[in-house]
Design a protein around this motif. Structure first.
Motif, short mmCIF file in Angstrom:
data_model
loop_
_atom_site.label_atom_id
_atom_site.label_comp_id
_atom_site.label_asym_id
_atom_site.label_seq_id
_atom_site.Cartn_x
_atom_site.Cartn_y
_atom_site.Cartn_z
N GLN A 15 4.40 -2.00 18.31
CA GLN A 15 4.03 -2.93 19.38
C GLN A 15 2.67 -2.59 19.97
OE1 GLN A 15 5.53 -5.82 20.23
NE2 GLN A 15 6.75 -5.35 18.43
N LYS A 16 2.44 -1.31 20.21
CA LYS A 16 1.14 -0.89 20.75
C LYS A 16 0.01 -1.22 19.79
CE LYS A 16 2.94 3.22 22.84
NZ LYS A 16 2.80 4.66 22.93
N CYS A 17 0.23 -0.94 18.51
CA CYS A 17 -0.80 -1.20 17.50
C CYS A 17 -1.09 -2.69 17.41
CB CYS A 17 -0.35 -0.66 16.14
SG CYS A 17 -1.56 -0.90 14.83
N LEU A 18 -0.05 -3.51 17.36
CA LEU A 18 -0.26 -4.95 17.26
C LEU A 18 -1.02 -5.49 18.47
CD1 LEU A 18 3.19 -6.05 15.82
CD2 LEU A 18 0.99 -6.11 14.64
N GLN A 19 -0.66 -5.03 19.65
CA GLN A 19 -1.36 -5.48 20.86
C GLN A 19 -2.82 -5.06 20.83
OE1 GLN A 19 1.11 -3.93 23.99
NE2 GLN A 19 2.46 -5.71 23.96
N ALA A 20 -3.07 -3.84 20.39
CA ALA A 20 -4.44 -3.32 20.36
C ALA A 20 -5.30 -4.00 19.29
CB ALA A 20 -4.42 -1.81 20.11
N ASN A 21 -4.65 -4.57 18.28
CA ASN A 21 -5.38 -5.17 17.16
C ASN A 21 -5.18 -6.68 17.06
OD1 ASN A 21 -6.65 -2.85 15.60
ND2 ASN A 21 -4.57 -2.12 15.92
N ASN A 22 -4.97 -7.31 18.21
CA ASN A 22 -4.86 -8.76 18.28
C ASN A 22 -3.80 -9.31 17.31
OD1 ASN A 22 -5.59 -11.11 19.56
ND2 ASN A 22 -7.20 -11.61 18.09
N TYR A 23 -2.69 -8.56 17.18
CA TYR A 23 -1.54 -8.95 16.37
C TYR A 23 -1.85 -9.17 14.90
CZ TYR A 23 0.87 -8.96 20.74
OH TYR A 23 1.41 -8.54 21.93
N MET A 24 -2.80 -8.40 14.39
CA MET A 24 -3.11 -8.44 12.96
C MET A 24 -2.30 -7.36 12.26
SD MET A 24 -7.22 -9.08 13.04
CE MET A 24 -7.30 -9.08 11.26
N GLU A 25 -1.24 -7.78 11.56
CA GLU A 25 -0.35 -6.83 10.89
C GLU A 25 -1.09 -5.94 9.91
OE1 GLU A 25 3.36 -8.17 9.22
OE2 GLU A 25 3.49 -9.73 10.75
N SER A 26 -2.11 -6.46 9.27
CA SER A 26 -2.83 -5.68 8.26
C SER A 26 -3.45 -4.41 8.85
CB SER A 26 -3.92 -6.53 7.61
OG SER A 26 -4.85 -6.97 8.58
N LYS A 27 -3.74 -4.42 10.13
CA LYS A 27 -4.34 -3.25 10.77
C LYS A 27 -3.28 -2.22 11.19
CE LYS A 27 -8.58 -5.23 11.95
NZ LYS A 27 -9.86 -4.62 11.99
N CYS A 28 -2.01 -2.57 11.05
CA CYS A 28 -0.94 -1.69 11.52
C CYS A 28 -0.01 -1.25 10.40
CB CYS A 28 -0.15 -2.40 12.62
SG CYS A 28 -1.15 -2.82 14.06
N GLN A 29 -0.45 -1.33 9.18
CA GLN A 29 0.42 -1.00 8.05
C GLN A 29 0.93 0.44 8.10
OE1 GLN A 29 1.82 -3.13 5.79
NE2 GLN A 29 0.94 -4.56 7.26
N ALA A 30 0.12 1.37 8.57
CA ALA A 30 0.55 2.78 8.61
C ALA A 30 1.73 2.96 9.56
CB ALA A 30 -0.61 3.68 9.03
N VAL A 31 1.68 2.32 10.73
CA VAL A 31 2.80 2.48 11.68
C VAL A 31 4.02 1.68 11.23
CG1 VAL A 31 1.46 3.16 13.70
CG2 VAL A 31 1.80 0.76 13.24
N ILE A 32 3.81 0.57 10.55
CA ILE A 32 4.93 -0.19 10.00
C ILE A 32 5.63 0.63 8.92
CG2 ILE A 32 5.55 -2.23 8.64
CD1 ILE A 32 3.29 -3.73 10.22
N GLN A 33 4.84 1.29 8.09
CA GLN A 33 5.40 2.14 7.04
C GLN A 33 6.16 3.32 7.65
OE1 GLN A 33 5.48 1.18 3.96
NE2 GLN A 33 6.63 2.95 3.30
N ALA A 34 5.67 3.85 8.75
CA ALA A 34 6.36 4.96 9.42
C ALA A 34 7.74 4.51 9.90
CB ALA A 34 5.53 5.48 10.59
N LEU A 35 7.85 3.28 10.40
CA LEU A 35 9.15 2.76 10.83
C LEU A 35 10.06 2.57 9.63
CD1 LEU A 35 11.14 1.76 12.94
CD2 LEU A 35 10.09 -0.49 12.77
N ARG A 36 9.53 2.04 8.54
CA ARG A 36 10.35 1.87 7.33
C ARG A 36 10.90 3.21 6.85
NH1 ARG A 36 10.21 -3.11 4.90
NH2 ARG A 36 8.53 -4.49 5.54
N LYS A 37 10.07 4.25 6.88
CA LYS A 37 10.52 5.58 6.46
C LYS A 37 11.60 6.09 7.39
CE LYS A 37 6.40 7.16 4.06
NZ LYS A 37 5.31 8.12 4.03
N CYS A 38 11.43 5.87 8.69
CA CYS A 38 12.44 6.29 9.65
C CYS A 38 13.75 5.56 9.37
CB CYS A 38 11.97 6.02 11.08
SG CYS A 38 13.15 6.58 12.34
N CYS A 39 13.68 4.27 9.16
CA CYS A 39 14.89 3.48 8.90
C CYS A 39 15.60 3.94 7.64
CB CYS A 39 14.53 2.00 8.80
SG CYS A 39 13.99 1.27 10.37
N ALA A 40 14.85 4.36 6.65
CA ALA A 40 15.44 4.80 5.39
C ALA A 40 16.23 6.10 5.54
CB ALA A 40 14.36 4.97 4.33
#
Length: 66
Positions: A15-40
């Motif tokens: 959420q912080k990354c998306l807000q800081a990057n005008n909701y551009m998912e491409s700029k937040c792939q590292a944090v999205i991947q971190a959540l996927r790893k946590c979920c796994a």
């Protein structure tokens, strides 16, 4: 008292990354991947914030019909 969600921190980071990057998912792939790893790391249902990823995984893992 309910258990703390083990992946809540990663979800907040997204959420912080998306807000800081005008909701551009491409700029937040590292944090999205971190959540996927946590979920796994946890069984389904253990982390409520992972429920959306679990649904996505079912869609992407389905084999195409032949």
């Amino acid at each position: 008292m309910p258990q703390k969600d083990p992946c809540q921190k990663q979800a907040c980071e997204i959420q912080k990354c998306l807000q800081a990057n005008n909701y551009m998912e491409s700029k937040c792939q590292a944090v999205i991947q971190a959540l996927r790893k946590c979920c796994a790391r946890y069984p389904k249902g253990r982390s409520p914030v992972c429920s959306g990823f679990e649904k996505d995984e079912k869609l992407t893992l389905k084999a195409p019909s032949e």
